[in-house]
Design an enzyme around this catalytic site. Structure first.
Site, PDB file in Angstrom:
ATOM      1  N   HIS A 133       0.866  -1.181   0.000  1.00 26.60           N
ATOM      2  CA  HIS A 133       0.000   0.000   0.000  1.00 26.60           C
ATOM      3  C   HIS A 133       0.910   1.242   0.000  1.00 26.60           C
ATOM      4  O   HIS A 133       0.989   1.980   0.987  1.00 26.60           O
ATOM      5  CB  HIS A 133      -0.895  -0.039   1.245  1.00 26.60           C
ATOM      6  CG  HIS A 133      -2.069   0.890   1.176  1.00 26.60           C
ATOM      7  ND1 HIS A 133      -2.385   1.630   0.053  1.00 26.60           N
ATOM      8  CD2 HIS A 133      -3.006   1.225   2.114  1.00 26.60           C
ATOM      9  CE1 HIS A 133      -3.464   2.357   0.303  1.00 26.60           C
ATOM     10  NE2 HIS A 133      -3.851   2.136   1.537  1.00 26.60           N
ATOM     11  N   GLN A 136      -0.137   4.926   0.967  1.00 26.68           N
ATOM     12  CA  GLN A 136      -0.361   5.104   2.410  1.00 26.68           C
ATOM     13  C   GLN A 136       0.970   5.412   3.109  1.00 26.68           C
ATOM     14  O   GLN A 136       1.048   6.286   3.966  1.00 26.68           O
ATOM     15  CB  GLN A 136      -0.996   3.841   3.000  1.00 26.68           C
ATOM     16  CG  GLN A 136      -1.183   3.879   4.506  1.00 26.68           C
ATOM     17  CD  GLN A 136      -2.256   4.872   4.958  1.00 26.68           C
ATOM     18  OE1 GLN A 136      -3.363   4.846   4.440  1.00 26.68           O
ATOM     19  NE2 GLN A 136      -1.935   5.736   5.902  1.00 26.68           N
ATOM     20  N   ASP A 229      -2.909  -1.784  12.421  1.00 20.59           N
ATOM     21  CA  ASP A 229      -3.865  -1.882  11.309  1.00 20.59           C
ATOM     22  C   ASP A 229      -4.872  -2.955  11.716  1.00 20.59           C
ATOM     23  O   ASP A 229      -4.651  -3.689  12.687  1.00 20.59           O
ATOM     24  CB  ASP A 229      -3.079  -2.299  10.046  1.00 20.59           C
ATOM     25  CG  ASP A 229      -3.947  -2.450   8.808  1.00 20.59           C
ATOM     26  OD1 ASP A 229      -5.088  -1.943   8.802  1.00 20.59           O
ATOM     27  OD2 ASP A 229      -3.482  -3.098   7.839  1.00 20.59           O
TER      28      ASP A 229
END
Ligand code: CP
Ligand code: NVA
Length: 327
Positions: A133, A136, A229
């Protein structure tokens, strides 16, 4: 920095200078936006956003960034296009390249976004895969630099499922820019060995330190950033919640871990987060497992040490930089 025409699939493909260049460009765009200075550098360019998984931040960040740059956007949602069902990734890439100037893709395997990039003749941007990702992580690095005034030597501890997209990408980003990265999880949840080896090689040049620690209290000692997360990522089956809660509960970011880290430590989360019962999945899991919070307590999430909304805002400024640099 010349990234014109380049894809943005993983930070592994970018040098330390290029990543810092993207952060500088993002900071410049952020300043301009706050000062109300227009920066419509790409008027009338068209971009496509493909989302095979759901999104709030990434989609909105791409859309607002594109509009600020003067571009037009077409959104392809997880169900209503031909992608994958009636049309292959290779064919989709060639069709969209005839109409659009850039393509964002969020979906499953990294190999899919790589195939899209291989067949597309315009830049392809990774908006999240199972493995990485990268947009991010750019936002996270910008947030760290804003808060601490530097990146080198900052100790970032990732707690939770450390073999998935967020931990993998953070490890790469930290290795490239010389941070001190610690993954704290049970052994079975540590990142893929081949990726770790690759990152160790990068770290040897940048001065980064990479560590893997099963004891969360030891891991967070003197940490600057505690990062977590969700324990079950998009696309994973709901049945694994029980196992994840059993394995990852000791790694929940709570007040006692924040205290163990020290008074200057801040809390990061890519979001969305299960920190209360105000979502349907949160409520369902709450009822099934008798918990009101998962990977982070509501107290930490809502505290002044939580920078999660700064991270979220920075998604937009950094994605704008990625598009502006590669178009
Ligand atoms: N952090 C993040 O990618 O959020 P979304 O899933 O809402 O895009
Ligand atoms: N690991 C999470 C990240 C969400 C931004 C997921 O893939 O669902």
């Amino acid at each position: 920095m010349n990234l014109h025409g380049k894809d943005f699939l993983t930070l592994l493909d970018f040098s330390e200078e290029e990543i810092l260049g993207l952060l500088d460009l993002a900071a410049e765009f952020k300043e301009k936006k706050k000062a109300g200075i227009r920066h419509r550098l790409y008027e009338d360019k068209n971009i496509a956003l493909i989302f095979e998984k759901t999104s709030t931040r990434t989609r909105c960040a791409f859309e607002v960034a594109a509009y600020d740059l003067g571009m037009r956007v077409t959104y392809l949602d997880p169900v209503s296009s031909q992608i994958g069902k009636k049309e292959s990734i290779a064919d989709t890439a060639r069709v969209l390249s005839r109409m659009f100037d850039g393509i964002e893709y969020r979906g499953f395997g990294q190999s899919i976004v790589e195939e899209l990039a291989e067949y597309a003749s315009v830049p392809v941007w990774n908006g999240l895969t199972n493995e990485f990702h990268p947009t991010q992580v750019l936002a996270d690095l910008l947030t760290i630099r804003e808060h601490f005034g530097r990146l080198k030597g900052i100790k970032l501890v990732y707690l939770g499922d450390a073999r998935y997209n967020m931990a993998d990408s953070l490890m790469v980003g930290c290795a490239k820019l010389g941070l001190h990265f610690v993954a704290s999880a049970p052994d079975a949840y540590f990142p893929d060995k081949a990726l770790v080896e690759k990152c160790q090689g990068i770290a040897a040049k940048s001065g980064a330190v990479l560590e893997f620690e099963t004891d969360p209290v030891k891991a967070v000692k003197d940490a600057d950033v505690l990062y977590t997360d969700v324990w079950v990522s998009m696309g994973e089956p709901a049945e694994i919640w029980a196992e994840r809660i059993r394995d990852l509960a000791p790694y929940q970011v709570n007040d006692s871990l924040m205290t163990a880290a020290g008074p200057h430590a801040v809390f990061f989360h890519c979001l969305p987060s299960f920190h209360d019962l105000k979502t349907s999945i949160g409520r369902e899991m709450g009822e099934r497992f008798g918990r009101t919070e998962m990977e982070v307590t509501d107290q930490v999430f809502e505290s002044s040490r939580s920078l999660v909304f700064d991270q979220a805002e920075n998604r937009m400024h950094t994605i704008k930089a990625v598009m502006a640099a590669t178009l």
